[in-house]
Design an enzyme around this catalytic site. Sequence first.
Site, PDB file in Angstrom:
ATOM      1  N   ASP A 100       0.865  -1.170   0.000  1.00 16.23           N
ATOM      2  CA  ASP A 100       0.000   0.000   0.000  1.00 16.23           C
ATOM      3  C   ASP A 100       0.904   1.222   0.000  1.00 16.23           C
ATOM      4  OD1 ASP A 100      -2.248   1.706   0.557  1.00 16.23           O
ATOM      5  OD2 ASP A 100      -3.212  -0.006   1.525  1.00 16.23           O
ATOM      6  N   ASP A 201      -3.021   4.676  -2.147  1.00 17.00           N
ATOM      7  CA  ASP A 201      -3.930   5.298  -1.190  1.00 17.00           C
ATOM      8  C   ASP A 201      -4.325   6.716  -1.630  1.00 17.00           C
ATOM      9  OD1 ASP A 201      -5.060   5.021   1.593  1.00 17.00           O
ATOM     10  OD2 ASP A 201      -3.896   6.854   1.877  1.00 17.00           O
ATOM     11  N   GLU A 266      -6.709   3.940  -5.587  1.00 15.81           N
ATOM     12  CA  GLU A 266      -7.897   4.310  -4.814  1.00 15.81           C
ATOM     13  C   GLU A 266      -8.240   5.729  -5.221  1.00 15.81           C
ATOM     14  OE1 GLU A 266      -9.653   4.716  -0.258  1.00 15.81           O
ATOM     15  OE2 GLU A 266      -7.700   5.533  -0.727  1.00 15.81           O
ATOM     16  N   HIS A 327     -11.195  -2.147   4.265  1.00 17.56           N
ATOM     17  CA  HIS A 327     -10.998  -1.766   5.660  1.00 17.56           C
ATOM     18  C   HIS A 327     -11.637  -0.422   6.011  1.00 17.56           C
ATOM     19  CE1 HIS A 327      -8.084   0.236   3.249  1.00 17.56           C
ATOM     20  NE2 HIS A 327      -7.811   1.058   4.244  1.00 17.56           N
ATOM     21  N   ASP A 328     -12.377   0.166   5.084  1.00 17.61           N
ATOM     22  CA  ASP A 328     -13.040   1.441   5.345  1.00 17.61           C
ATOM     23  C   ASP A 328     -14.564   1.333   5.302  1.00 17.61           C
ATOM     24  OD1 ASP A 328     -10.568   2.795   5.434  1.00 17.61           O
ATOM     25  OD2 ASP A 328     -10.582   3.122   3.264  1.00 17.61           O
TER      26      ASP A 328
HETATM   27  C1  GLC Z   1      -7.597   5.728   2.506  1.00 14.27           C
HETATM   28  C2  GLC Z   1      -7.488   4.480   3.345  1.00 14.27           C
HETATM   29  C3  GLC Z   1      -7.983   4.775   4.718  1.00 14.27           C
HETATM   30  C4  GLC Z   1      -7.094   5.828   5.321  1.00 14.27           C
HETATM   31  C5  GLC Z   1      -7.068   7.079   4.436  1.00 14.27           C
HETATM   32  C6  GLC Z   1      -5.949   8.000   4.806  1.00 14.27           C
HETATM   33  O1  GLC Z   1      -8.897   6.086   2.248  1.00 14.27           O
HETATM   34  O2  GLC Z   1      -8.186   3.433   2.728  1.00 14.27           O
HETATM   35  O3  GLC Z   1      -8.004   3.650   5.543  1.00 14.27           O
HETATM   36  O4  GLC Z   1      -7.557   6.154   6.591  1.00 14.27           O
HETATM   37  O5  GLC Z   1      -6.869   6.763   3.081  1.00 14.27           O
HETATM   38  O6  GLC Z   1      -4.723   7.477   4.451  1.00 14.27           O
END
Ligand code: GLC
Length: 544
Positions: A100, A201, A266, A327-328
């Site tokens: 990641d 990310d 993402e 995980h979100d």
């Molecule tokens: C992304 C991740 C999340 C994190 C955020 C800040 O959305 O998936 O878990 O808290 O970025 O890095």
Amino acid sequence: MAEQTPWWRKTTIYQIYPRSYKDSNGDGIGDLEGIISKLDYIKDLGFETIWLSPFFSSPQQDWGYDISDYLGIAPEYGHLGDVERLIEEVHLREMRILFDLVLNHTSDKHTWFQASRSSKQDPKRDWYIWKDGRGSRPPNNWRSIVGGSAWHFDAPSKQWYYASFLPFQPDLNFRNPEVTQAMLAVARYWLDLGVDGYRLDIFHSLFKDKDFRDNPWSTKLFSREYPAGFFQDYLYNLNQPETIQFAYQLRQLANSYPSPKLLLGEIFADNNTIKEYLGHDLEGLNLVFLWNLLDVHPDAGYLGNILLQNEANFAQPYTPVLVYGNHDNQRLISRIGEDMRLALLLAVFQFTARGVPVTYYGEEIGMSELYLPKKEWKDPVGIRYSWLPEFVLKAMKIYVNRDGCRSPMQWGPGENAGFTSPDIKPWLPVNKDYPQVNVSSQEAQSDSLWNAYRQLLHIRSEHKALNSGSIEIIDRDRNNTNLLAYFRLSDSQKILILINFGEKQISFLNDTGCRQEIFSAGDTRLDQAGIIKLGPYSAAIFSN
Ligand code: GLC
């Protein structure tokens, strides 16, 4: 000669949240050694690629998405030697591994930020985004992704720094070439070590409008596709043209390696913008998550529409990414009424529709959302909104506390579900349903969700039509609104997929030439007259 399909277009991805997967040293926290001990499990289940959420040095204020050293390993997860061994062990099993990459921001404890905030004259000052306010107000109206102003006042220097996410995650200044160089060097470091690519990310937030224009007003409290939130269109702080250019630059770096690497973004943006990230000649990110399955309705109409949309917006050679959870987000099974039958049908869809499926650990056994009383919340986003009464959050259907989807993996029926030693308190509680919902029980049960995942993954890897063929939706059975039917096709392979989302039996006249059943769940039969009978909540896959 036909061009070979690159691995990343036909792969299947399994996401591991390292803290919650398997604890090998009895501290209640999952670790790299624990993951290594489960590689045979993942291989046998049939996933081809693993993506690990961050395990780098971090004060763990956002559980690793706040990095204080990109080349260091947080001690609770292991050390560099474990990472090297993990990569090697993954490759020995002919699988692939993604890390990641958190490019947008560091932790405020990173030495770069410590230097940057130490004085206006510090050489690292410009590595982050600092600006004067408008009187006592922040420099402009930009909101953070999690709400509230994205600007934070630093009293000693009387300037404001910018953070797209939480205040302890200051954004790097990608307009400074030293920063882009430093972050490209980070990317290169792990690629050199053998990692097969990255999940990127919040990639859409890297660059900000250079004139810092105010964002326009929006009617939306929250929207993924056109990123807006808290009644603001994120027009000037997300998805800037320079970020798209940077995607191409990163792809060039990835392409400089002899074996193809995968960049999986993402990104929250409309479909046209996502296509730009991918590149009109596919020169951008290899893949970008599509979020249309996060709001999944387990019915034929909704999913049929997804297929149509994906083909309209991301026709071949683009590859959609099919994802139900991460995980979100609230655990999938808890969004579909804890119904294992529906979870199984959704798995059939995910592994047979055209695209790269990404499974969040535990989905393969239908792990459900953990309920945690507020005083035990550990997620900084949850804590930020913990003042809101729970019934309000429920009524508004907003998911703020992400601990619920991060509970320890349920390996077996023993104490602590086999995640950690029986006498240890895991970092988050194990969900109470573990005596019933766990890997070893489902392994032993031939019609379990786990066994369906395993069969589907293997069938998918073995059939070119399923992993890289085209798709054709069959819509002649319109009167059967609960039936979803489609073909996957490649060269001489033709595969028929039938899913019955309803309570009534459905008959399907099978004049398709696909007569060999390669998968079935629930009550399915092909009779002498060539009729396929699909019982309630059942699915079947036939090949020619
Ligand atoms: C992304 C991740 C999340 C994190 C955020 C800040 O959305 O998936 O878990 O808290 O970025 O890095």
